[in-house]
Design an enzyme around this catalytic site. Structure first.
Site, PDB file in Angstrom:
ATOM      1  N   CYS A  45       6.541  -0.803 -60.458  1.00  0.00           N
ATOM      2  CA  CYS A  45       7.715  -0.834 -59.526  1.00  0.00           C
ATOM      3  C   CYS A  45       7.658  -2.145 -58.522  1.00  0.00           C
ATOM      4  CB  CYS A  45       7.734   0.283 -58.551  1.00  0.00           C
ATOM      5  SG  CYS A  45       8.293   1.517 -59.513  1.00  0.00           S
ATOM      6  N   GLU A  46       7.425  -3.340 -59.094  1.00  0.00           N
ATOM      7  CA  GLU A  46       7.671  -4.585 -58.156  1.00  0.00           C
ATOM      8  C   GLU A  46       8.243  -5.659 -59.137  1.00  0.00           C
ATOM      9  OE1 GLU A  46       4.244  -6.985 -56.980  1.00  0.00           O
ATOM     10  OE2 GLU A  46       3.142  -4.994 -56.558  1.00  0.00           O
ATOM     11  N   GLU A  49     -22.174 -22.367 -68.450  1.00  0.00           N
ATOM     12  CA  GLU A  49     -21.662 -20.815 -68.072  1.00  0.00           C
ATOM     13  C   GLU A  49     -20.194 -20.769 -68.629  1.00  0.00           C
ATOM     14  OE1 GLU A  49     -21.847 -21.244 -63.684  1.00  0.00           O
ATOM     15  OE2 GLU A  49     -23.915 -20.990 -63.372  1.00  0.00           O
ATOM     16  N   PRO A  50     -19.989 -20.800 -69.859  1.00  0.00           N
ATOM     17  CA  PRO A  50     -18.774 -20.841 -70.272  1.00  0.00           C
ATOM     18  C   PRO A  50     -18.276 -19.163 -70.311  1.00  0.00           C
ATOM     19  CG  PRO A  50     -20.248 -20.586 -72.150  1.00  0.00           C
ATOM     20  CD  PRO A  50     -21.110 -20.934 -70.821  1.00  0.00           C
ATOM     21  N   GLY A  51     -17.116 -18.928 -70.025  1.00  0.00           N
ATOM     22  CA  GLY A  51     -16.375 -17.679 -69.863  1.00  0.00           C
ATOM     23  C   GLY A  51     -15.352 -17.605 -70.874  1.00  0.00           C
ATOM     24  N   ARG A  52     -14.116 -18.316 -70.334  1.00  0.00           N
ATOM     25  CA  ARG A  52     -12.622 -18.192 -71.162  1.00  0.00           C
ATOM     26  C   ARG A  52     -12.729 -18.661 -72.386  1.00  0.00           C
ATOM     27  NH1 ARG A  52      -7.919 -18.071 -68.015  1.00  0.00           N
ATOM     28  NH2 ARG A  52      -9.222 -18.928 -66.333  1.00  0.00           N
ATOM     29  N   TYR A  73      -1.298 -15.640 -61.597  1.00  0.00           N
ATOM     30  CA  TYR A  73      -1.456 -16.919 -61.519  1.00  0.00           C
ATOM     31  C   TYR A  73      -0.265 -17.747 -62.298  1.00  0.00           C
ATOM     32  CZ  TYR A  73      -6.385 -15.613 -61.623  1.00  0.00           C
ATOM     33  OH  TYR A  73      -7.710 -15.125 -61.478  1.00  0.00           O
ATOM     34  N   TYR A 101     -10.222 -12.435 -68.706  1.00  0.00           N
ATOM     35  CA  TYR A 101      -9.574 -12.339 -67.307  1.00  0.00           C
ATOM     36  C   TYR A 101      -8.486 -11.303 -67.699  1.00  0.00           C
ATOM     37  CZ  TYR A 101     -12.645 -16.040 -66.118  1.00  0.00           C
ATOM     38  OH  TYR A 101     -13.704 -16.768 -66.005  1.00  0.00           O
ATOM     39  N   GLY A 133     -15.629 -23.597 -67.194  1.00  0.00           N
ATOM     40  CA  GLY A 133     -14.282 -24.023 -67.007  1.00  0.00           C
ATOM     41  C   GLY A 133     -13.437 -24.552 -68.018  1.00  0.00           C
TER      42      GLY A 133
HETATM   43  C1  LIG Z   1     -15.706 -18.102 -63.517  1.00  0.00           C
HETATM   44  C2  LIG Z   1     -17.024 -19.039 -63.441  1.00  0.00           C
HETATM   45  C3  LIG Z   1     -17.495 -19.385 -64.639  1.00  0.00           C
HETATM   46  C4  LIG Z   1     -16.503 -19.137 -66.020  1.00  0.00           C
HETATM   47  O1  LIG Z   1     -15.508 -20.072 -65.866  1.00  0.00           O
HETATM   48  P1  LIG Z   1     -14.646 -20.130 -67.354  1.00  0.00           P
HETATM   49  O2  LIG Z   1     -13.424 -20.675 -66.751  1.00  0.00           O
HETATM   50  O3  LIG Z   1     -14.102 -18.808 -67.692  1.00  0.00           O
HETATM   51  O4  LIG Z   1     -15.355 -20.774 -68.064  1.00  0.00           O
HETATM   52  C5  LIG Z   1     -18.632 -20.080 -64.317  1.00  0.00           C
HETATM   53  N1  LIG Z   1     -19.424 -20.285 -63.562  1.00  0.00           N
HETATM   54  C6  LIG Z   1     -19.029 -19.774 -62.275  1.00  0.00           C
HETATM   55  C7  LIG Z   1     -19.854 -20.073 -61.325  1.00  0.00           C
HETATM   56  C8  LIG Z   1     -17.630 -18.987 -62.128  1.00  0.00           C
HETATM   57  O5  LIG Z   1     -17.380 -18.571 -61.041  1.00  0.00           O
END
Ligand SMILES: *Cc1c(COP(=O)(O)O)cnc(C)c1O
Length: 420
Positions: free
Chosen positions: A343-344, A275-278, A318, A372, A240
Site C-alpha cells: 500500500c504505497e 570484493e566482487p558482489g553484484r 534506487y 541485492y 563495484g
Molecule cells: C558493497 C561492497 C562491495 C561489493 O560491491 P558490488 O558492487 O556488489 O561489487 C565490495 N566492497 C565493499 C566494501 C562494499 O561495501
C-alpha cells in the site's frame, strides 16, 4: 550470460521449468542458477589471470544465502563481510576465517573483538580510532590483527548517489591526504599489522574510468607510504563492477576489468584483493512472480503482481530497472505499468513499459535479481519473507524457507499491562 531461457515456449532455469518451482514452492520466490554462479565466479577469476598474487573475497551483502556461499566457497572464494551476521554465514559455509575480510564504517568494539577471536583474515579500517581500539584489543590478548586502511579517493563513480561511496562527502574511508599521518601513528602499535590500503568507490559502475582513476591514486599513495618507511604488502581494490539490467546494455567485462587492473597495478608488488558482489550474483537469479490482476487505469493498465517492494526493493530504493518477462510468452506485447500489492505508490516496478502480454494467473520474472534482492527483503505490510530456490541442472532445492507472518508474529508480545 545466464541460464534462464525458453525451452519449448516456457522459461526454465537450467533444466527446471519455472512453472514447476511455482507449483511446488509458490510465488513470489527467488530462483538462482548454480551454473550461472559458478560461471561468474570462474569468469571473474579468469579475467584476473594477469594478476599473480590475488585474493577473492565475495561481498556477502550482495547475496548472503548459505547455499550460495557454500557454492562460492567451493570455487575458492573468501568473503568480504560487514557484520558479525555475515561473518557467521561465511564461516557456516565453510570459508576459512583467514579468507574473510571485515569491512564496514561502523564496526562496534564487540564486533571487532569477536572477529579477532574468530581469527578473521583482515580488518579494513575506516578511521584512525578504530585502528587504535583494534590494536588495544589485540595486544591485550597477545594477538596481532592484520589490517588495511580504507581511503576515500574522492572519485565520482558515476553511479546512483545511494551506492556511490568514493566521493569526499561520503561516509567511507579517510581522506587520502590523511593516510600518511594515520599510518605513522598506527603502524608502531603492538597488536596491529597495518599492511596496506583499501578502496571501494561504489556499486553498479558502468565504466572502468572511475575505477582506473581511483586505482591510480591508490598506487601513488602506496609509493608515498613506502617512501615514508611503511611496508605495504596488500591493496584491496574493492568491488563495484556493474551488470546489465536492461536487455542490450553493454558493461565492461571482467576480462576488460582485469586487463585494466593488470596494467594499472603493474610493479606494485603487493597481493591484490578483490570484493566482487553484484557481478557474481546479479544475473544468477530471477524473482518469479504471479500476475494477480491486470487492472485498467486512467492511462496504461496496471499489471499487479504478487511480488512487491518488500521482496525486491531496488526499484523503490534506487529507481532501478529490472527486465520483466512472461514465463510462457505469447509473442504479443503490451504497454503497462507493473506494481505490487503493497500500500504505497513506491511499490511500482515499471511505468509505461513494453512487456510480454500477461493476464491474471500468468507467471513472470523480474530478471537480474540475484544481487541485492532477497538480501534486502523485508516483511513490510506483514507479508511473508520471500523464499529462495537454488537450481542445479534438473534438480532444485528450497535454500531459504518462506517465513510466514505467523512465525514473525510469534516473536512479538503484548506486555502484561496491556493485556487486561
Ligand atoms: C558493497 C561492497 C562491495 C561489493 O560491491 P558490488 O558492487 O556488489 O561489487 C565490495 N566492497 C565493499 C566494501 C562494499 O561495501
Amino acid at each position: 550470460m545466464d541460464h534462464f531461457a525458453l525451452v519449448d515456449g516456457a522459461m526454465q532455469c537450467e533444466g527446471v521449468p519455472l512453472q514447476r518451482i511455482a507449483n511446488e514452492v509458490g510465488t513470489p520466490v527467488y530462483v538462482y542458477s548454480a551454473a550461472t554462479f559458478e560461471r561468474h565466479a570462474q569468469v571473474f577469476r579468469d579475467g584476473l589471470a594477469g594478476v599473480k598474487r590475488k585474493h577473492l573475497a565475495y561481498a556477502i551483502k550482495a547475496n548472503p544465502n548459505l547455499a550460495v556461499l557454500r557454492l562460492l566457497a567451493k570455487q575458492g572464494y573468501g568473503a568480504d563481510v560487514v557484520s558479525l551476521g555475515e561473518m557467521q554465514r561465511a564461516l557456516a559455509a565453510g570459508m576459512p576465517a583467514s579468507d574473510i575480510v571485515f569491512s564496514g564504517v561502523g564496526k562496534t568494539v564487540g564486533e571487532l573483538s569477536a572477529a579477532l577471536h574468530a581469527g578473521l583474515g583482515q580488518f579494513n579500517l575506516e578511521l584512525e580510532e578504530e585502528g587504535s581500539v583494534l590494536a588495544a584489543i589485540a595486544a591485550d590478548r597477545g594477538l596481532v590483527a592484520d589490517a588495511v586502511l580504507r581511503v576515500n579517493p574522492d572519485v565520482d563513480a558515476g553511479t546512483h548517489a545511494k551506492i556511490s561511496t568514493g566521493k569526499a562527502e561520503n561516509k567511507f574511508g579517510v581522506p587520502i591526504s590523511d593516510a600518511r599521518g594515520i599510518f605513522d601513528r598506527l603502524a608502531p602499535l603492538a597488536g596491529l599489522n597495518l599492511r596496506g590500503v583499501a578502496i571501494h568507490i561504489g556499486s553498479q559502475l558502468s565504466e572502468l574510468a572511475p575505477l582506473e582513476a581511483a586505482y591510480r591514486r591508490i598506487g601513488a599513495l602506496v609509493q608515498e607510504l613506502r617512501a615514508a618507511g611503511h611496508a605495504i604488502t596488500h591493496v584491496d581494490l574493492g568491488g563495484g563492477l556493474g551488470v546489465p539490467y536492461k536487455e542490450g546494455d553493454v558493461f565492461p567485462s571482467p576480462a576488460e576489468y582485469g586487463a585494466m587492473v593488470a596494467r594499472v597495478t603493474d610493479g606494485w608488488d603487493v597481493e591484490l584483493m578483490f570484493e566482487p558482489g553484484r557481478v557474481i550474483a546479479g544475473n544468477a537469479g530471477v524473482l518469479l512472480t504471479r500476475v494477480i490482476w491486470v487492472k485498467p487505469g486512467a492511462g496504461n493498465p496496471y499489471v499487479i503482481v504478487d511480488a512487491a517492494m518488500n521482496d525486491l526493493a531496488r526499484p523503490a530504493m534506487y529507481d532501478a530497472w529490472h527486465d520483466f518477462a512472461a514465463v510462457r510468452p505469447t509473442g504479443e506485447k503490451m504497454i503497462a505499468n507493473i506494481a505490487g500489492p503493497v500500500c504505497e505508490s513506491g511499490d511500482t516496478f515499471a511505468m509505461g513499459r513494453e512487456i510480454d502480454v500477461v493476464k491474471s494467473g500468468d507467471l513472470a520474472v523480474f530478471r537480474t535479481a540475484g544481487a541485492y534482492g532477497a538480501t534486502m527483503a523485508s516483511t513490510y505490510n506483514s507479508r511473508a519473507l520471500v523464499p529462495e530456490v537454488l537450481v542445479s541442472g534438473d534438480k532444485f532445492a528450497v535454500v531459504a524457507d518462506r517465513i510466514q507472518p505467523e512465525t514473525i508474529l510469534a516473536a512479538e508480545r503484548v506486555p502484561e499491562w496491556l493485556q487486561a
